[in-house]
Scaffold this motif. Structure first.
Motif: not given
Length: 104
Positions: A17, A46-49, A67, A86-88, A90
């Motif tokens: 990533y 930033r990583f999304s889940t 988030a 379903n979030s993110h 930093d």
């Protein structure tokens, strides 16, 4: 946190990533549970889940912000934090971060 995982399979292909600044390997346990073990180089990302994540810091120092939050939280070796699905989040890595991530 356990120092060793016994009787596991490891996916050889790395998860890469942010232009190689974060890499991890997937570890699969006999019961099908999956974790990743990785390294994040200093910087802000930033990583999304998709699924909920539980991040355990093995070594290093970072700050993270979920988030729905405005304040940063510091973590270092031995600390952990949870991120909803379903979030993110930093993360600002201050010293090379060695981590283990559990899902679900």
């Amino acid at each position: 946190m356990t120092e060793r995982f016994e009787g596991v399979s490891i996916v050889k292909k790395a998860n890469v990533y942010h232009g190689g600044q974060c890499t991890s390997r997937t570890v699969i346990f006999p019961d099908g549970e999956m974790k990743t073990l990785g390294i994040i180089h200093p910087g802000t990302y930033r990583f999304s889940t998709e699924a909920p994540e539980h991040m355990q810091v093995i070594a290093g120092h970072a700050r993270y912000k979920l988030a729905d939050e405005t304040e940063w939280h510091e973590v270092q070796a031995g600390d952990s934090f949870a991120v909803p699905g379903n979030s993110h989040f930093d993360i600002e890595v201050l010293d090379l971060l060695d981590y283990a991530c559990s899902y679900g």
